[in-house]
Design a protein around this motif. Sequence first.
Motif, short mmCIF file in Angstrom:
data_model
loop_
_atom_site.label_atom_id
_atom_site.label_comp_id
_atom_site.label_asym_id
_atom_site.label_seq_id
_atom_site.Cartn_x
_atom_site.Cartn_y
_atom_site.Cartn_z
N GLU A 229 0.21 17.72 -2.50
CA GLU A 229 1.85 18.59 -2.09
C GLU A 229 2.22 18.94 -3.31
O GLU A 229 3.13 19.70 -2.87
CB GLU A 229 2.77 16.89 -2.47
CG GLU A 229 2.69 15.66 -1.28
CD GLU A 229 1.40 14.90 -1.92
OE1 GLU A 229 0.35 15.40 -1.89
OE2 GLU A 229 1.87 13.85 -0.63
N CYS A 230 1.82 18.92 -4.45
CA CYS A 230 1.99 20.59 -5.30
C CYS A 230 1.74 21.42 -4.68
O CYS A 230 1.85 22.67 -5.54
CB CYS A 230 1.18 19.77 -7.35
SG CYS A 230 -0.89 19.68 -6.37
N GLY A 231 0.53 21.56 -4.16
CA GLY A 231 0.01 22.67 -3.28
C GLY A 231 1.04 23.17 -2.52
O GLY A 231 1.62 24.39 -2.48
N ILE A 232 2.03 22.23 -1.64
CA ILE A 232 3.22 22.92 -1.08
C ILE A 232 4.28 23.37 -1.50
O ILE A 232 4.86 24.65 -1.27
CB ILE A 232 2.89 21.45 -0.16
CG1 ILE A 232 2.46 21.22 0.78
CG2 ILE A 232 4.67 21.87 1.07
CD1 ILE A 232 2.73 20.23 1.97
N VAL A 233 4.73 22.74 -3.25
CA VAL A 233 6.01 22.84 -3.68
C VAL A 233 5.21 24.14 -4.48
O VAL A 233 6.09 24.92 -4.50
CB VAL A 233 6.46 22.04 -4.73
CG1 VAL A 233 6.90 22.34 -6.16
CG2 VAL A 233 6.33 20.57 -3.88
N GLU A 234 4.05 24.75 -4.78
CA GLU A 234 4.01 25.23 -5.50
C GLU A 234 4.15 26.67 -4.24
O GLU A 234 4.60 27.97 -4.61
CB GLU A 234 2.31 25.68 -6.15
CG GLU A 234 2.19 26.72 -6.27
CD GLU A 234 2.94 27.21 -7.28
OE1 GLU A 234 2.70 28.98 -7.89
OE2 GLU A 234 3.64 26.63 -8.13
N HIS A 235 3.75 26.65 -3.07
CA HIS A 235 3.69 27.88 -1.96
C HIS A 235 5.64 28.57 -2.16
O HIS A 235 5.55 29.63 -1.61
CB HIS A 235 2.97 27.36 -0.23
CG HIS A 235 3.25 27.87 0.59
ND1 HIS A 235 3.04 29.02 0.80
CD2 HIS A 235 4.36 27.05 1.39
CE1 HIS A 235 3.84 29.38 2.15
NE2 HIS A 235 4.84 28.94 2.43
N VAL A 236 5.89 27.17 -1.90
CA VAL A 236 7.44 27.45 -2.05
C VAL A 236 8.19 28.70 -2.42
O VAL A 236 8.68 28.88 -2.49
CB VAL A 236 8.40 26.05 -1.40
CG1 VAL A 236 10.04 26.45 -1.45
CG2 VAL A 236 7.68 25.18 -0.21
N ALA A 237 7.69 28.09 -4.06
CA ALA A 237 8.01 28.26 -5.25
C ALA A 237 8.09 30.10 -4.78
O ALA A 237 9.01 31.25 -5.41
CB ALA A 237 7.84 27.22 -6.05
N GLN A 238 6.56 30.00 -4.32
CA GLN A 238 6.08 31.34 -4.34
C GLN A 238 6.44 32.46 -3.19
O GLN A 238 7.03 33.51 -3.46
CB GLN A 238 4.69 32.11 -4.24
CG GLN A 238 3.32 31.52 -6.04
CD GLN A 238 2.60 30.83 -5.78
OE1 GLN A 238 1.88 31.98 -5.14
NE2 GLN A 238 1.63 30.82 -6.44
N SER A 239 7.02 31.46 -2.36
CA SER A 239 7.40 32.37 -1.27
C SER A 239 9.36 32.68 -1.50
O SER A 239 9.67 33.88 -0.99
CB SER A 239 7.68 30.75 -0.10
OG SER A 239 6.83 30.91 0.26
N ALA A 240 9.68 32.25 -2.62
CA ALA A 240 11.62 32.13 -2.97
C ALA A 240 10.86 33.61 -3.89
O ALA A 240 11.69 34.83 -4.16
CB ALA A 240 11.50 30.43 -4.23
N ALA A 241 9.95 33.89 -4.91
CA ALA A 241 9.53 34.50 -5.50
C ALA A 241 9.27 35.92 -4.99
O ALA A 241 9.75 36.74 -5.41
CB ALA A 241 8.33 34.51 -6.75
N LEU A 242 8.40 36.15 -4.27
CA LEU A 242 8.21 37.20 -3.20
C LEU A 242 9.33 37.27 -2.54
O LEU A 242 9.43 38.88 -2.39
CB LEU A 242 7.09 36.32 -1.84
CG LEU A 242 7.05 37.54 -1.11
CD1 LEU A 242 5.80 38.37 -1.68
CD2 LEU A 242 5.65 36.70 -0.30
N ARG A 243 10.65 36.64 -1.79
CA ARG A 243 11.39 37.67 -1.67
C ARG A 243 12.35 38.41 -3.02
O ARG A 243 12.45 39.40 -2.02
CB ARG A 243 12.76 36.17 -1.14
CG ARG A 243 13.55 36.97 -0.17
CD ARG A 243 14.93 35.53 -1.06
NE ARG A 243 16.04 36.25 -0.39
CZ ARG A 243 16.62 36.56 -0.89
NH1 ARG A 243 16.61 36.77 -2.65
NH2 ARG A 243 18.07 36.76 -0.89
N ALA A 244 13.03 37.56 -3.77
CA ALA A 244 12.85 38.08 -4.95
C ALA A 244 12.04 39.56 -5.17
O ALA A 244 12.73 40.53 -5.10
CB ALA A 244 13.46 37.52 -5.82
N GLY A 245 10.97 39.31 -5.42
CA GLY A 245 10.10 40.23 -6.01
C GLY A 245 10.33 41.39 -4.33
O GLY A 245 10.36 42.83 -4.93
N PHE A 246 10.04 41.59 -3.47
CA PHE A 246 10.07 42.34 -2.10
C PHE A 246 11.70 43.20 -2.00
O PHE A 246 11.38 44.45 -1.81
CB PHE A 246 10.23 41.49 -1.23
CG PHE A 246 9.73 42.71 0.26
CD1 PHE A 246 8.81 43.13 0.86
CD2 PHE A 246 11.76 42.62 1.08
CE1 PHE A 246 9.47 44.35 2.30
CE2 PHE A 246 11.87 43.89 2.32
CZ PHE A 246 10.70 43.39 2.51
#
Length: 149
Positions: free
Chosen positions: A58-75
């Motif tokens: 589960e913690c990996g899924i949440v980390e994936h979600v958080a990085q997806s949000a970071a990726l959006r902002a960075g892009f």
Amino acid sequence: MGVFEKAVARGSEILEYIPQRAPMVMVDTFYGVYGDVSVSSLEVTPENIFVRDGIMEECGIVEHVAQSAALRAGFLYRSRGERVPLGFIASVSKVKVYRCPKVGETITTRVTVIQEVMDITLLAAESTVGDEKCCGCSLKIYLKPENET
């Protein structure tokens, strides 16, 4: 072809938009931003640090979600020719994990902006494996202005 069917960045190109580095990179494909929505994904591999007994924790899924949000902002920042700001997760809430992806499956996450107030963005995220819901949550992200010390 739908809006989010063609990858905008994949593999090492992702590193231009997020601060994480191996072995903590939990996104491998970015499908872009359309309005208030962005989509990214990760193929679950046996080498992933969040995989135990062939299943992503589960913690990996949440980390994936958080990085997806970071990726959006960075892009978004990079596409405007701006430096990617330092970002922090202010909160993750309303987390519901419906199922954990297995090795060989791809988790796809859709991040939707709910509200932006100054340097804080409220997001809703929904992750799927194929057509099956995997996780849903809300996030608050704080982006540190470049002139702030």
